[in-house]
Design a protein around this motif. Structure first.
Motif, mmCIF file in Angstrom:
data_model
loop_
_atom_site.group_PDB
_atom_site.id
_atom_site.type_symbol
_atom_site.label_atom_id
_atom_site.label_comp_id
_atom_site.label_asym_id
_atom_site.label_seq_id
_atom_site.Cartn_x
_atom_site.Cartn_y
_atom_site.Cartn_z
ATOM 1 N N ILE A 51 -6.469 -11.283 -10.697
ATOM 2 C CA ILE A 51 -6.514 -10.634 -9.294
ATOM 3 C C ILE A 51 -5.806 -9.061 -9.986
ATOM 4 C CG2 ILE A 51 -5.378 -10.171 -7.082
ATOM 5 C CD1 ILE A 51 -5.427 -13.271 -7.210
ATOM 6 N N ALA A 52 -6.652 -8.079 -9.709
ATOM 7 C CA ALA A 52 -6.200 -6.880 -9.980
ATOM 8 C C ALA A 52 -5.624 -6.080 -8.910
ATOM 9 C CB ALA A 52 -7.366 -5.918 -10.396
ATOM 10 N N ALA A 53 -4.651 -5.047 -9.071
ATOM 11 C CA ALA A 53 -3.798 -4.519 -8.065
ATOM 12 C C ALA A 53 -4.317 -3.034 -7.564
ATOM 13 C CB ALA A 53 -2.491 -4.076 -8.495
ATOM 14 N N VAL A 54 -4.717 -2.977 -6.330
ATOM 15 C CA VAL A 54 -5.156 -1.763 -5.563
ATOM 16 C C VAL A 54 -4.099 -1.129 -5.175
ATOM 17 C CG1 VAL A 54 -6.512 -0.940 -3.694
ATOM 18 C CG2 VAL A 54 -7.434 -2.911 -5.147
ATOM 19 N N ALA A 55 -3.670 0.246 -5.448
ATOM 20 C CA ALA A 55 -2.596 1.147 -4.968
ATOM 21 C C ALA A 55 -2.827 1.444 -3.468
ATOM 22 C CB ALA A 55 -2.430 2.104 -5.859
ATOM 23 N N VAL A 56 -1.921 1.006 -2.709
ATOM 24 C CA VAL A 56 -2.350 1.482 -1.172
ATOM 25 C C VAL A 56 -1.079 2.640 -0.794
ATOM 26 C CG1 VAL A 56 -2.450 0.648 1.206
ATOM 27 C CG2 VAL A 56 -3.022 -1.030 -0.738
ATOM 28 N N PHE A 57 -1.462 3.543 -0.472
ATOM 29 C CA PHE A 57 -0.669 4.442 0.133
ATOM 30 C C PHE A 57 -1.438 5.628 0.896
ATOM 31 C CE2 PHE A 57 -2.571 5.889 -4.002
ATOM 32 C CZ PHE A 57 -3.284 7.156 -3.715
ATOM 33 N N THR A 58 -0.497 6.170 1.636
ATOM 34 C CA THR A 58 -0.894 6.897 2.762
ATOM 35 C C THR A 58 -0.202 8.028 3.107
ATOM 36 O OG1 THR A 58 0.021 5.587 4.465
ATOM 37 C CG2 THR A 58 -2.395 5.274 4.030
ATOM 38 N N ASP A 59 0.879 8.374 2.217
ATOM 39 C CA ASP A 59 1.997 9.454 2.327
ATOM 40 C C ASP A 59 2.712 9.470 1.266
ATOM 41 O OD1 ASP A 59 3.745 7.274 2.779
ATOM 42 O OD2 ASP A 59 3.630 7.532 4.740
ATOM 43 N N GLU A 60 3.668 10.583 0.876
ATOM 44 C CA GLU A 60 4.431 10.881 -0.200
ATOM 45 C C GLU A 60 5.285 9.490 -0.555
ATOM 46 O OE1 GLU A 60 6.723 14.139 -2.365
ATOM 47 O OE2 GLU A 60 5.756 14.901 -0.632
ATOM 48 N N PRO A 61 6.021 8.951 0.331
ATOM 49 C CA PRO A 61 6.916 8.225 -0.034
ATOM 50 C C PRO A 61 6.154 6.759 -0.434
ATOM 51 C CG PRO A 61 7.682 9.161 1.910
ATOM 52 C CD PRO A 61 6.351 9.607 1.737
ATOM 53 N N SER A 62 4.907 6.395 0.130
ATOM 54 C CA SER A 62 4.481 5.102 -0.151
ATOM 55 C C SER A 62 3.845 5.401 -1.607
ATOM 56 C CB SER A 62 3.377 4.788 0.820
ATOM 57 O OG SER A 62 2.527 5.854 1.044
ATOM 58 N N ALA A 63 3.322 6.440 -1.939
ATOM 59 C CA ALA A 63 2.727 6.952 -3.284
ATOM 60 C C ALA A 63 3.907 6.702 -4.308
ATOM 61 C CB ALA A 63 2.097 8.177 -3.257
ATOM 62 N N ALA A 64 5.012 7.160 -4.060
ATOM 63 C CA ALA A 64 6.322 7.377 -4.911
ATOM 64 C C ALA A 64 6.624 6.110 -5.315
ATOM 65 C CB ALA A 64 7.476 8.218 -4.288
ATOM 66 N N VAL A 65 6.659 4.945 -4.424
ATOM 67 C CA VAL A 65 7.065 3.794 -4.619
ATOM 68 C C VAL A 65 6.259 3.162 -5.884
ATOM 69 C CG1 VAL A 65 6.944 1.375 -3.685
ATOM 70 C CG2 VAL A 65 8.104 3.198 -2.382
ATOM 71 N N LEU A 66 5.010 3.428 -5.968
ATOM 72 C CA LEU A 66 3.992 2.892 -7.085
ATOM 73 C C LEU A 66 4.416 3.400 -8.307
ATOM 74 C CD1 LEU A 66 0.885 3.163 -4.715
ATOM 75 C CD2 LEU A 66 2.108 0.836 -5.257
#
Length: 325
Positions: free
Chosen positions: A233-248
């Motif tokens: 199972i491969a990971a899909v990066a889910v982000f919609t704003d700067e904080p959620s992108a930074a977590v990844l």
């Protein structure tokens, strides 16, 4: 089997997924002590997965809150085949067995993570037997990232076992053992062989950490050559704003397309752009030979856990529709 001398996580079956660029240890100064993956001696029979999920989704909600858990699980359960419940060193929650029972009561199929950082072998055995009693689909067996120096410095880090040895223990207890792998972590060329060793230890399914499409494609080709046959199972990066992108991008070994991040954040509607970008990534990953499902991974949104769950639910709908087309 004795831990490798010099490994701060007391690992026998290293290297872990936290090796830094250049081959450095994620915990202490100096190189990782594992120059090559350790070899698992005798194969452990795996407990096959009842059903490989097309869509696995990271579960995140307010800690120690049954109403919050129920709301998030309810938003995700209808469109996602299973929920991956993580264990984070900076935000503890209900014990895994209790968490699993609460999520089942809310209508979800939980995949529970067990980390070796905070539990000795006896407590891990207790949790495994409790999860078997509940009939959970799978247990993600991880060594666990080391606690940051400023997070509960008064608390001992255990590391009685590492992820592969925990997977063997889970399989021997009658549970389906899931294992992580980090295709982008150094040394990349050895990561497929490491997954093959985890398969020998009893793993029945693998969940990848974030990596670019090309990295995943190369990893899967290498895994097939190494003899890996378990579903991935491969990971899909889910982000919609700067904080959620930074977590990844917060942990070693994770690979995120920064051009895609900039495009989403600059869009007139970042939520729609983020969902659309993740749906495209999911379609591309599902086309990679050997990838049988995707994990909708990450925070999703900084607007709150329930809102983030609606983002993932909409993404799940689009992934399912695209896969059926």
């Amino acid at each position: 089997m004795l831990p490798r001398e010099g490994c701060p996580k007391h690992m026998v079956m290293g290297p872990c997924g936290g090796v830094r660029d250049g081959g450095g240890c994620e915990v202490i100064q100096g190189p990782c002590v594992f120059g090559a993956p350790a070899t698992w001696p005798d194969p452990v029979p795996a407990v096959p997965l009842r059903r490989v999920p097309l869509i696995l989704a990271d579960y995140t909600a307010d800690s120690y809150s049954v109403p919050a858990l129920t709301a998030v699980a309810g938003a995700l359960a209808a469109g996602c085949d299973a929920l991956l419940v993580g264990e984070h060193q900076n935000r503890p929650d209900f014990p895994p067995t209790l968490m699993a029972s609460l999520l089942q009561a809310a209508g979800a199929r939980p995949w529970m993570t067990l980390a070796c950082r905070d539990r000795n072998r006896i407590v891990l055995e207790q949790e495994l037997n409790g999860l078997r009693h509940l009939g959970v689909d799978a247990v993600l067996c991880v060594t666990g990232d080391a606690r940051a120096y400023d997070v509960r410095p008064d608390v001992t880090q255990v590391f009685d076992l590492d992820g592969p040895r925990l997977a063997a223990l889970a399989a021997s207890a009658g549970l389906t053992a899931a294992v992580p792998e980090t295709p982008a972590a150094p040394p990349r060329s050895l990561r497929p062989a490491r997954l093959a060793q985890k398969q020998r230890a009893g793993a029945a399914v693998a969940v990848l950490n974030h990596a670019a499409l090309g990295t995943v494609t190369a990893f899967m080709a290498g895994a097939a050559e190494a003899g890996v046959t378990v579903p991935v199972i491969a990971a899909v990066a889910v982000f919609t704003d700067e904080p959620s992108a930074a977590v990844l991008s917060a942990l070693p070994g994770l690979e995120l397309d920064q051009a895609a991040v900039r495009a989403v954040l600059a869009a007139p509607d970042p939520v729609e752009a983020g969902i659309a970008a993740a749906a495209r990534e999911a379609a591309a990953l599902l086309a990679v030979p050997g990838v049988e499902g995707v994990n909708l991974s990450g925070l999703g949104s900084a607007r709150g856990y329930q809102y983030a769950a609606t983002v993932k639910a909409e993404l799940a709908r689009r992934v399912r529709e695209g896969n059926a087309a």
